[in-house]
Design an enzyme around this catalytic site. Structure first.
Site, PDB file in Angstrom:
ATOM      1  N   GLU A  25      48.516  54.382  40.307  1.00 55.14           N
ATOM      2  CA  GLU A  25      47.980  53.083  39.890  1.00 55.14           C
ATOM      3  C   GLU A  25      46.472  53.143  39.657  1.00 55.14           C
ATOM      4  OE1 GLU A  25      46.960  50.016  42.628  1.00 55.14           O
ATOM      5  OE2 GLU A  25      47.974  50.991  44.303  1.00 55.14           O
ATOM      6  N   LYS A 159      49.072  47.545  55.060  1.00 58.01           N
ATOM      7  CA  LYS A 159      47.982  47.232  55.999  1.00 58.01           C
ATOM      8  C   LYS A 159      48.328  46.012  56.841  1.00 58.01           C
ATOM      9  CE  LYS A 159      43.921  48.833  53.653  1.00 58.01           C
ATOM     10  NZ  LYS A 159      44.228  49.046  52.242  1.00 58.01           N
TER      11      LYS A 159
HETATM   12  N1  PSU Z   1      46.690  47.632  49.428  1.00 55.91           N
HETATM   13  C1  PSU Z   1      45.847  48.642  49.671  1.00 55.91           C
HETATM   14  N2  PSU Z   1      45.028  49.080  48.685  1.00 55.91           N
HETATM   15  C2  PSU Z   1      45.069  48.554  47.428  1.00 55.91           C
HETATM   16  C3  PSU Z   1      45.995  47.490  47.179  1.00 55.91           C
HETATM   17  C4  PSU Z   1      46.782  47.075  48.207  1.00 55.91           C
HETATM   18  O1  PSU Z   1      45.809  49.129  50.780  1.00 55.91           O
HETATM   19  O2  PSU Z   1      44.310  48.977  46.542  1.00 55.91           O
HETATM   20  C5  PSU Z   1      46.114  46.919  45.807  1.00 55.91           C
HETATM   21  C6  PSU Z   1      47.352  47.493  45.093  1.00 55.91           C
HETATM   22  O3  PSU Z   1      47.062  47.652  43.718  1.00 55.91           O
HETATM   23  C7  PSU Z   1      48.376  46.395  45.280  1.00 55.91           C
HETATM   24  C8  PSU Z   1      47.495  45.177  45.167  1.00 55.91           C
HETATM   25  O4  PSU Z   1      49.399  46.391  44.315  1.00 55.91           O
HETATM   26  O5  PSU Z   1      46.319  45.515  45.872  1.00 55.91           O
HETATM   27  C9  PSU Z   1      48.152  43.958  45.742  1.00 55.91           C
HETATM   28  O6  PSU Z   1      47.405  42.848  45.420  1.00 55.91           O
HETATM   29  P1  PSU Z   1      48.006  41.388  45.696  1.00 55.91           P
HETATM   30  O7  PSU Z   1      48.071  41.266  47.190  1.00 55.91           O
HETATM   31  O8  PSU Z   1      47.004  40.440  45.076  1.00 55.91           O
HETATM   32  O9  PSU Z   1      49.333  41.356  45.031  1.00 55.91           O
END
Ligand code: PSU
Ligand code: MN
Length: 304
Positions: A25, A159
């Site tokens: 990603e 996390k």
């Molecule tokens: N969790 C991490 N590092 C990240 C992300 C999540 O530990 O970089 C990023 C990933 O791209 C994940 C996104 O898909 O955040 C999720 O965002 P949201 O909670 O807004 O869907």
């Protein structure tokens, strides 16, 4: 549909030769880590995948196209630019239509990977059900994507900025298997364990790839979470990281952070509060996931 896809030379040749491809990603580059560690890590992760017999395909939105595999200059641009949109499922069409730069989240990367015929995707952590979601309804689109898109995500769990218990419940409802690699419990990203059990434990790569093959042979649509604990020597102390996360969550609430800003805000805060230690852990676990992801991709490809 194919007119939107642009494959890098490496990915194109790899596919022609029937090599296993591993998706990566770009949100983690643009919004998950600071420059220059983000670009450095992205390059190293790609190399680890090559060293383990697969072809890396970092995915992003550039100039109206879905890029499957980025050049070195593009990696640098995604690492450095401040005008890169965080692109999840809902953002893809608009960003493509208006030719803006988009860094793909887990959800969007899964969509693009599937379009390109890629089944294995390596990242750090997935999004999930946020704490307090019973009132905010903040649930990452990553979970819905896992429910419907045929791509397996290799990660270090999620996390504990998230509600891990509710995240597992959501995945269970959607029929998404959570497989622990050499572990019985869901890893919590910075730490190797949490109080939650994974659905299945797999001690070897063969079990994982055969499970994925079987799932898709049966046309059980959707992905899978392959949870790979951070290597012991890079894991953080649970007490330290728990306190830091509590502080970060409090600040997010006080500053009324909402929507897609929540996750990047929390990630940046955690890094700041741990004086960069969390970044070291983050880098180490992504590299560790890259090794496993490449191995799974190689095994899965051999079954074709
Ligand atoms: N969790 C991490 N590092 C990240 C992300 C999540 O530990 O970089 C990023 C990933 O791209 C994940 C996104 O898909 O955040 C999720 O965002 P949201 O909670 O807004 O869907
Ligand atoms: Mn959200």
């Amino acid at each position: 549909m194919k007119e939107y896809l642009v494959l890098s030379e490496e990915v194109k040749v790899g596919q022609e030769q029937g090599k296993p491809i591993v998706a990566l990603e770009s949100t983690i580059i643009s919004h998950g880590m600071p420059y220059p560690q983000n670009v450095q890590t992205a390059r190293e992760v790609e190399q680890i995948i090559r060293d383990n017999g697969a072809v890396p395909a970092t995915i992003a939105i550039v100039d109206g196209k879905i890029k499957i595999g980025l050049s070195d200059e593009e990696l640098e641009m995604f690492g450095k630019s401040t005008n890169v949109a965080k692109a999840s499922r809902r953002d893809l069409a608009y960003l493509l239509a208006t030719k803006q730069l988009g860094a793909t989240t887990v959800a969007a990367t899964m969509i693009c990977a599937e379009l390109a015929g890629i089944e294995i995707f390596v990242t750090g952590g997935i999004g999930g059900v946020h704490r307090g979601a019973e009132t905010t309804m903040d649930i990452s689109a990553d979970l819905e994507e896992l429910a419907q898109t045929n791509v397996a995500v290799i990660c270090a769990g999620a996390k504990s900025i998230l509600d891990l218990g509710l995240t597992l419940e959501y995945l269970e409802t959607k029929g998404v298997p959570v497989i622990g690699y050499q572990t019985d419990v869901l890893p919590a990203f910075y730490t190797r364990s949490s109080k939650f059990a994974v659905n299945f434990r797999a001690d070897d790569v063969e079990t994982i790839s055969q499970t994925l093959k079987t799932k898709w042979d049966l046309q059980l649509k959707g992905g899978a979470v392959i949870a790979n604990p951070i290597p012991e020597e890079h894991a953080m102390e649970e007490k330290v990281i728990t306190e830091v996360i509590e502080t970060a969550l409090k600040e997010a609430e006080e500053q009324h952070i909402s929507g897609k800003e929540v996750t990047p805000f929390l990630l940046a805060k955690v890094k700041e509060l741990t004086a960069g230690k969390s970044l070291d852990a983050n880098i180490a676990l992504v590299k560790n996931n890259a090794v496993l992801g490449a191995q799974i991709a190689v095994k899965l490809q051999a079954k074709k």
